[in-house]
Design an enzyme around this catalytic site. Structure first.
Site, PDB file in Angstrom:
ATOM      1  NE  ARG A 132      20.205  14.375  -1.205  1.00  0.00           N
ATOM      2  CZ  ARG A 132      19.364  13.866  -0.327  1.00  0.00           C
ATOM      3  NH1 ARG A 132      18.629  12.814  -0.645  1.00  0.00           N
ATOM      4  NH2 ARG A 132      19.241  14.390   0.883  1.00  0.00           N
TER       5      ARG A 132
ATOM      6  N   PRO B 218       0.826  -1.203   0.000  1.00  0.00           N
ATOM      7  CG  PRO B 218      -0.837  -1.585   1.586  1.00  0.00           C
ATOM      8  CD  PRO B 218       0.493  -2.102   1.115  1.00  0.00           C
ATOM      9  CD  GLU B 219       3.224   3.164  -4.301  1.00  0.00           C
ATOM     10  OE1 GLU B 219       3.124   4.357  -4.651  1.00  0.00           O
ATOM     11  OE2 GLU B 219       3.799   2.313  -4.999  1.00  0.00           O
TER      12      GLU B 219
ATOM     13  CG  HIS C 213      -2.853 -14.319   7.502  1.00  0.00           C
ATOM     14  ND1 HIS C 213      -1.761 -14.904   8.114  1.00  0.00           N
ATOM     15  CD2 HIS C 213      -3.117 -15.055   6.393  1.00  0.00           C
ATOM     16  CE1 HIS C 213      -1.367 -15.951   7.391  1.00  0.00           C
ATOM     17  NE2 HIS C 213      -2.174 -16.066   6.353  1.00  0.00           N
TER      18      HIS C 213
ATOM     19  NE  ARG D 214       5.051 -10.694   1.544  1.00  0.00           N
ATOM     20  CZ  ARG D 214       5.739 -10.219   0.503  1.00  0.00           C
ATOM     21  NH1 ARG D 214       5.115  -9.500  -0.420  1.00  0.00           N
ATOM     22  NH2 ARG D 214       7.031 -10.462   0.372  1.00  0.00           N
TER      23      ARG D 214
END
Length: 270
Positions: A151, A2-3, A91, A110
């Site tokens: 960078r 999930p973002e 779960h 997970r």
């Protein structure tokens, strides 16, 4: 995984369903998540949920007497609000039974997510060094240009760095870079202030559209009511390798950047 749009969609769903409800009972079926669920998690029983916030990809649930619940969905986690009579899933590791006959359940096959407690979210080690929120005024072209000084990292990795800006994960980084016309492997140092402002605008637009659409379902994301997100239907490049670019009809390419799949159009992005 999930973002930010998926997490924000979850936050908004939870706010609508559990705000001002009282936690009647806490049950922990498996404490061994990414970090162990605190032994004193039961101390929040009897407290009212007073606010539901978000910092980056972390959900913050404020309680009437403190501390705050700090929740991360990990790679496969989800939260749902269901009747207490609904059978538990294998779960479902954390359950908060509420005073209205519903239960808040944390589901994580997970077990890379977390359920933690914190008295001061702003100074918690997981949150203290995070960059600005992407939808806030603190994220602007000047910030990215200044932070990019010296960078040479690829710009896609740069905007996915949570210390630069929070919540721009792999899907939305690819989409924002396409919208801004920037090649994902271009050095962060070699991007002008004007192009960074275009990128900021693209990040904000892509994330806002994804939140409006309810997030992106690629594998196992679902919101607080168990419904999938629909932003996948609007993706321009992510997951579209070999297909024609919607803008120029050139073939979308797939490359690997830091072991992450990246998608771009060589004609539209440079």
């Amino acid at each position: 995984m999930p973002e930010l749009p998926e997490v924000e969609t979850t936050r908004r769903g939870l706010e609508r369903l559990i705000l001002n409800k009282t936690i009647h009972r806490i049950d922990v079926r498996n404490a061994q998540l990414r970090w162990p669920v605190p032994d004193n998690i039961g101390d929040i029983e009897g407290q009212e949920i007073t606010a539901i916030g978000r910092r980056g990809k972390y959900i913050l649930i404020s309680l009437s007497q403190g501390p705050h619940l700090l929740i991360h969905l990990g790679m496969s986690g989800s939260m749902s609000v269901v009747p207490t009579s609904q059978p538990l899933k294998k779960h479902d590791h954390f359950i908060a039974t509420l005073n209205d006959g519903k239960a808040l359940r944390f589901h994580d096959p997970r077990r890379f997510g977390c359920i933690l407690l914190t008295a001061d979210p702003a100074h918690h080690p997981l949150l203290a060094s995070l960059g600005p929120e992407p939808l806030s005024d603190k994220l602007n072209g000047q910030w990215l240009k200044k932070t990019a000084a010296n960078r040479t990292v690829a710009v896609k990795n740069f905007i996915m760095n949570a210390q630069v800006v929070v919540g721009v994960g792999n899907i939305y980084a690819s989409e924002a870079l396409f919208k801004a016309g920037i090649h994902p492997k271009r050095s962060a140092l070699r991007i002008s202030l004007q192009r960074y402002q275009h990128l900021v605008d693209a990040i904000k637009t892509v994330l806002a559209e994804a939140i409006k659409a309810g997030g992106t379902t690629l594998q196992d994301f679902s919101n607080s009511e168990g419904k999938p997100g629909y932003f996948q239907q609007q993706l321009f490049v992510y997951g579209r390798a070999g297909q024609a670019c919607i803008i120029c009809q050139q073939t979308i390419k797939k490359i690997s950047i830091s072991n992450r799949s990246s998608y771009y159009c060589a004609q539209c992005q440079h």
